[in-house]
Design an enzyme around this catalytic site. Structure first.
Site, PDB file in Angstrom:
ATOM      1  N   LEU A   1     -12.714  23.065   6.937  1.00  0.00           N
ATOM      2  CA  LEU A   1     -12.391  21.630   6.859  1.00  0.00           C
ATOM      3  C   LEU A   1     -10.892  21.411   6.619  1.00  0.00           C
ATOM      4  O   LEU A   1     -10.305  22.078   5.767  1.00  0.00           O
ATOM      5  CB  LEU A   1     -13.184  21.012   5.691  1.00  0.00           C
ATOM      6  CG  LEU A   1     -12.886  19.544   5.375  1.00  0.00           C
ATOM      7  CD1 LEU A   1     -13.610  18.637   6.369  1.00  0.00           C
ATOM      8  CD2 LEU A   1     -13.317  19.191   3.953  1.00  0.00           C
TER       9      LEU A   1
ATOM     10  N   ASP B   1     -12.252   3.182  -2.722  1.00  0.00           N
ATOM     11  CA  ASP B   1     -11.951   1.946  -3.448  1.00  0.00           C
ATOM     12  C   ASP B   1     -13.044   1.625  -4.467  1.00  0.00           C
ATOM     13  O   ASP B   1     -14.218   1.918  -4.235  1.00  0.00           O
ATOM     14  CB  ASP B   1     -11.841   0.799  -2.417  1.00  0.00           C
ATOM     15  CG  ASP B   1     -11.145  -0.419  -3.000  1.00  0.00           C
ATOM     16  OD1 ASP B   1     -10.513  -0.303  -4.066  1.00  0.00           O
ATOM     17  OD2 ASP B   1     -11.239  -1.495  -2.382  1.00  0.00           O
TER      18      ASP B   1
ATOM     19  N   HIS C   1     -10.788   6.047 -12.229  1.00  0.00           N
ATOM     20  CA  HIS C   1     -10.120   6.973 -11.306  1.00  0.00           C
ATOM     21  C   HIS C   1     -10.556   8.408 -11.613  1.00  0.00           C
ATOM     22  O   HIS C   1     -10.796   9.208 -10.700  1.00  0.00           O
ATOM     23  CB  HIS C   1      -8.605   6.860 -11.427  1.00  0.00           C
ATOM     24  CG  HIS C   1      -8.061   5.543 -10.958  1.00  0.00           C
ATOM     25  ND1 HIS C   1      -8.468   4.954  -9.787  1.00  0.00           N
ATOM     26  CD2 HIS C   1      -7.137   4.694 -11.504  1.00  0.00           C
ATOM     27  CE1 HIS C   1      -7.824   3.803  -9.623  1.00  0.00           C
ATOM     28  NE2 HIS C   1      -7.022   3.624 -10.651  1.00  0.00           N
TER      29      HIS C   1
HETATM   30  C1  FPP Z   1      -6.693   0.554  -0.581  1.00  0.00           C
HETATM   31  O1  FPP Z   1      -6.874  -0.480  -1.412  1.00  0.00           O
HETATM   32  C2  FPP Z   1      -7.229   1.700  -1.279  1.00  0.00           C
HETATM   33  C3  FPP Z   1      -6.481   2.760  -1.573  1.00  0.00           C
HETATM   34  C4  FPP Z   1      -5.082   2.912  -1.192  1.00  0.00           C
HETATM   35  C5  FPP Z   1      -7.118   3.840  -2.301  1.00  0.00           C
HETATM   36  C6  FPP Z   1      -6.462   3.978  -3.607  1.00  0.00           C
HETATM   37  C7  FPP Z   1      -7.260   4.994  -4.337  1.00  0.00           C
HETATM   38  C8  FPP Z   1      -7.057   5.256  -5.581  1.00  0.00           C
HETATM   39  C9  FPP Z   1      -5.988   4.582  -6.336  1.00  0.00           C
HETATM   40  C10 FPP Z   1      -7.917   6.234  -6.292  1.00  0.00           C
HETATM   41  C11 FPP Z   1      -7.798   7.578  -5.750  1.00  0.00           C
HETATM   42  C12 FPP Z   1      -8.875   8.382  -6.302  1.00  0.00           C
HETATM   43  C13 FPP Z   1      -8.816   9.700  -6.482  1.00  0.00           C
HETATM   44  C14 FPP Z   1     -10.003  10.393  -7.015  1.00  0.00           C
HETATM   45  C15 FPP Z   1      -7.603  10.480  -6.184  1.00  0.00           C
HETATM   46  P1  FPP Z   1      -5.669  -1.231  -2.121  1.00  0.00           P
HETATM   47  O2  FPP Z   1      -6.158  -1.653  -3.440  1.00  0.00           O
HETATM   48  O3  FPP Z   1      -4.459  -0.378  -2.075  1.00  0.00           O
HETATM   49  O4  FPP Z   1      -5.457  -2.435  -1.114  1.00  0.00           O
HETATM   50  P2  FPP Z   1      -6.043  -3.913  -1.217  1.00  0.00           P
HETATM   51  O5  FPP Z   1      -5.158  -4.606  -2.182  1.00  0.00           O
HETATM   52  O6  FPP Z   1      -5.956  -4.419   0.190  1.00  0.00           O
HETATM   53  O7  FPP Z   1      -7.483  -3.809  -1.681  1.00  0.00           O
END
Ligand code: FPP
Length: 258
Positions: A133, A21, A38
């Site tokens: 892994l 995040d 990102h």
């Molecule tokens: C949850 O927060 C976080 C995620 C689902 C991670 C999302 C990640 C990305 C979009 C970037 C991925 C990066 C790479 C390098 C592939 P949320 O924002 O969905 O939930 P919240 O509103 O509770 O904070």
């Protein structure tokens, strides 16, 4: 700086999960577009993967796109789909060479571009016999969706309510062979799980860091593991090296003099 010297090699977590995040905020702080954040997150992801391999971590699961992330602007969703595809295209050779087994956990969805679905299937198939892994992308993943999907399949399979216990539920998760994460790290100073691995995180140690995901990598991972190793995992029991219980308080004595 935390190095491997600070880590007890005999107590390295078997499974680490990461909520990646803060990419958007990282970009905003630099006057860049959220999508640039990102893109910068890709580097942090790769560094975390290679540091995990070096430490001998067996499972790394990263939250790459949630079932709720479809609510983001269309342009960002499109960028994230393309980024996930490009991560596979750019790094599959090296990951395969490093004996990484790639997996994707989440819902199949017609909204996911077919090019990405093909790339996912190809990468999973190509690396399925690797023994290093296991890197799992939680993609179009939601912890509640995983449980709902499992419950539906249990009903379809005619599983009787009498036979439902924790082992049975585990069998109906997306990857029944995946051990529960020992450690879950969330970056960006948010103290939430946000629908990540709802069942599997029941007894995981949670480590939250203010670092934004693009600033995460090898040293912060080591630091999180040192924190993890300082925790006392009890799984509902009392500590093996528990301090002696406090002396009983004499309730007749005034508080100030106790
Ligand atoms: C949850 O927060 C976080 C995620 C689902 C991670 C999302 C990640 C990305 C979009 C970037 C991925 C990066 C790479 C390098 C592939 P949320 O924002 O969905 O939930 P919240 O509103 O509770 O904070």
């Amino acid at each position: 700086m935390t190095t491997t010297h600070n880590i007890d090699p005999t107590r390295v977590p078997k499974h680490v999960a990461c909520v990646m995040d803060g990419n958007g905020r990282w970009a905003q702080l630099r006057g860049l577009k959220r999508t640039d954040g990102h893109a910068a997150g890709e580097e942090a992801l790769l560094e975390t993967v290679y540091a995990s391999i070096d430490l001998g971590i067996d499972w790394l699961t990263v939250y790459a796109f949630s079932t709720e992330n479809w609510k983001r602007p269309v342009s960002e969703v499109r960028f994230l789909m393309r980024l996930n595809e490009m991560i596979l295209v750019r790094h599959i050779d090296e990951l395969d060479e490093k004996n990484v087994r790639l997996r994707f956990m989440g819902r199949r969805d017609r909204r996911v571009p077919s090019r990405l679905t093909k790339e996912i299937d190809r990468a999973v198939e190509r690396t399925k016999n690797n023994t290093g892994l296991t890197l799992t992308f939680a993609f179009n993943y939601g912890g509640r969706a995983e449980l709902i999907d499992g419950i539906k399949r249990m009903i379809d399979d005619g599983i009787s309510s009498d036979s439902i216990d924790e082992k049975q539920v585990q069998r109906y998760l997306y990857y029944p062979d995946m051990p529960d994460p020992d450690l879950c790290i969330r970056t960006s100073g948010e103290f939430r799980i946000s629908n990540f691995l709802m069942w599997e995180l029941a007894y995981s140690e949670l480590v939250f860091t203010d670092l934004l995901w693009p600033d995460f990598g090898r040293a912060p991972l080591y630091e999180a593991i040192v924190t993890y190793q300082s925790r006392d995992r009890r799984f509902g029991k009392i500590a093996t090296s528990a301090p002696p219980p406090p002396a009983p308080i004499d309730l007749r004595t005034p508080v100030a003099t106790r």
